[in-house]
Scaffold this motif. Structure first.
Motif, PDB file in Angstrom:
ATOM      1  N   ASP A  39      38.226  43.665  43.115  1.00 38.49           N
ATOM      2  CA  ASP A  39      38.676  43.032  42.004  1.00 38.49           C
ATOM      3  C   ASP A  39      39.967  43.841  41.505  1.00 38.49           C
ATOM      4  N   GLY A  43      43.504  42.376  40.346  1.00 39.79           N
ATOM      5  CA  GLY A  43      43.960  42.703  39.124  1.00 39.79           C
ATOM      6  C   GLY A  43      45.416  43.434  39.294  1.00 39.79           C
ATOM      7  N   PHE A  72      40.447  39.735  35.082  1.00 41.21           N
ATOM      8  CA  PHE A  72      41.609  40.140  36.205  1.00 41.21           C
ATOM      9  C   PHE A  72      42.914  40.541  34.984  1.00 41.21           C
TER      10      PHE A  72
END
Length: 564
Positions: A39, A43, A72
């Motif tokens: 993640d 991001g 995000f």
């Protein structure tokens, strides 16, 4: 209630929530969970302006890793301020958790009054279940926040009954689809509450509400249109995770029985036993501390007992406890703790109602005890009683002691007991982070060649975003020989037994500076080869042998990796 008192309560509750979510955030949890790392990579790409996805995808072979985008973009904003580090990744969740607690107090105050709201906010602020996910860089923490925002939007619509309030309500529900799939259940309690309200109100009020429905629906469709279009165009991506979870229940003939068993496990995980993995809590222990658990049982009984007197808010609390638990009943039980997180605010509110009921009972008992006595003179009273105020003060003391006990219990459980467990260290791959901190500095003075498993690891890729160590992929013959331009020593990081044996044979004077394990095997080696020892060429047979082992290493890596 005065505005100053409301502000004071908000500041106090927010301060407690901030402490539990920011204290030792750089060390607890340790390491970096692999899903957090992936993640964080996505991001960081948004923060750099490389892409602005409607849904965050990984690739054709991992459709079930398609994720909703709001988390995000929030993470990217934090990265722009503080850089792509583990601390800033988790700071995103911590700030979301703090905001959830503060807004939760406002929502509870509107329906149940400031005293109950204060108790509920403090319970959520120290709730280990919510605290844990407030300190992990996963988008599930958005589910409680958006449920609270939805309740606030519904409350605004009920009070104002205006078109802007209707539009706000529809837009808030639509935005929830961009947060986390567990939010999909939220329209169910809203529809059930709407049906109850329709049954209770007169027709004139229904006609007035019906005039606002097109505005709410229009806002919902307008805000949700991009997501609806994506779901229609790429259903194999949008619904992949939901289908994966649903299919994991079991064969068709046993699904009903397994769903029933899962529902029982989900209901019991609050008070008796959860199947939480180590990274989400204590395996085998309940999610609530004993005091909150007892208060919840009392509060649920009190709400059911008085449901007829004010059904909408009380039924709403019960529905927003039960319905967010439903997504956790499908699929693997270890993930149920995360999928059911949206129920945490309602659980804490029910527990606050229980505490308030106990405090009211203490106050009533004090009033009854004092009513049979002669009125004491001021000289006969202890200074702390203050006349007839002592029952109320005793009730407040009971509630304060319960909150203090829950705070101490959860602090010790999370920051002392859970943080010190060996399985937590392993679950968050703390050894990978320590390993990266060891070999990344080697790239400052050496040419570092890294095996595909280490090079492509989401953990290493994310950690290297901040450090920018010039790591090279160990994936071709040229990595094992020197050119005329090479002036630095070589470092090889490899867990391939065949390639390691070849390196040791080609360079008998190499130095083994570290060892590591992969897939449970202790075959990883970190070699340093001096520039003067490096060969400039190899015989054809050796070249073929190097090519074979590198090809095999890449094939083994592809066979092992499924979700990256």
């Amino acid at each position: 209630m005065s505005g100053a008192r409301r502000v004071a309560v908000l500041i106090m509750v927010a301060a407690v929530a901030a402490f539990f979510r920011l204290h030792q955030l750089d060390a607890i949890p340790p390491g970096l969970f692999i899903d957090e790392a992936q993640d964080g990579i996505d991001g960081a790409a948004i923060a750099r302006g490389e892409r602005f996805p409607l849904m965050v995808e990984v690739g054709d072979n991992v459709k079930a890793r398609t994720r909703e985008p709001i988390f995000f973009y929030l993470m990217a904003a934090v990265f722009r301020l503080f850089g792509p580090t583990v601390e800033s990744l988790r700071l995103t969740s911590a700030l979301i958790g703090i905001a959830t607690v503060a807004l939760f107090v406002l929502a509870c105050e509107q329906w149940f009054g400031l005293q109950t709201a204060c108790l509920a906010g403090l319970l959520l602020a120290v709730c280990r279940w919510h605290v844990t996910f407030s300190r992990i860089g996963l988008r599930a923490i958005l589910a409680p926040l958006w449920i609270v925002l939805t309740v606030l939007a519904v409350r605004a619509l009920v009070r104002r009954r205006s078109r802007p309030a209707a539009a706000l309500c529809g837009a808030t529900v639509a935005l929830g689809g961009y947060t986390y799939q567990a939010y999909w259940i939220v329209p169910l309690p809203l529809m059930l509450l709407g049906l109850v309200q329709v049954w209770r109100v007169p027709r004139r009020a229904l006609r007035a509400a019906a005039r606002l429905a097109p505005m709410a629906l229009g806002a919902f469709l307008l805000v949700g249109a991009p997501l609806i279009r994506y779901a229609l165009a790429r259903p194999d991506y949008y619904f992949a995770r939901a289908f994966e979870v649903a299919q994991s229940v079991g064969p068709a003939r046993s699904r009903a029985a397994e769903l029933r068993d899962n529902l029982q496990k989900v209901l019991f995980m609050l008070h008796f036993r959860s199947q939480s993995p180590a990274q989400f809590g204590f395996p085998g222990r309940p999610l609530l501390d004993p005091l909150t658990g007892v208060a919840f049982a009392i509060g649920a009984f009190a709400l059911l007992k008085t449901l007829r007197s004010d059904p909408i808010p009380k039924l709403g609390v019960l529905l927003f406890w039960v319905c967010p638990l439903l997504p956790a009943t499908a699929g693997d039980m270890p993930q149920a703790v995360m999928r059911a997180l949206g129920a945490a605010p309602a659980v804490c509110l029910i527990a606050a109602v229980g505490l308030q009921s106990v405090a009211s009972a203490v106050e009533s008992a004090g009033d009854r005890a004092g009513s049979g006595r002669a009125e004491p003179t001021p000289l006969d009273l202890p200074p702390w009683q203050g006349g007839r105020q002592w029952p109320r003060r005793c009730a407040a003391a009971v509630a304060a002691l319960a909150i203090a006990a829950a705070t101490g219990w959860n602090y010790h459980a999370y920051f002392r007991e859970w943080a010190g467990r060996a399985d937590v260290d392993e679950a968050y791959m703390a050894d990978v982070r320590r390993f990266f901190d060891f070999f990344a500095p080697l790239a400052e003075a050496n040419d570092v060649y890294v095996s595909p498993y280490v090079y492509y690891s989401p953990n290493v890729r994310f950690l290297n975003l901040a450090r920018q160590a010039p790591l090279r992929l160990l994936a071709e013959f040229a990595a094992l020989v020197a050119s005329e331009d090479d002036v630095r020593d070589r470092v090889y990081i490899s867990e391939s037994p065949g390639l390691n044996a070849l390196i040791e044979e080609l360079y008998p004077e190499r130095e083994i500076v570290a060892r590591y394990k992969v897939y449970g095997r202790h075959g990883g080696r970190v070699y340093r080869v001096a520039r003067s020892q490096l060969r400039v060429s190899l015989p054809p047979a050796r070249r073929a042998e190097v090519a074979y082992w590198i090809h095999k290493m890449l094939a083994d890596f592809r066979a092992q990796v499924r979700r990256w």
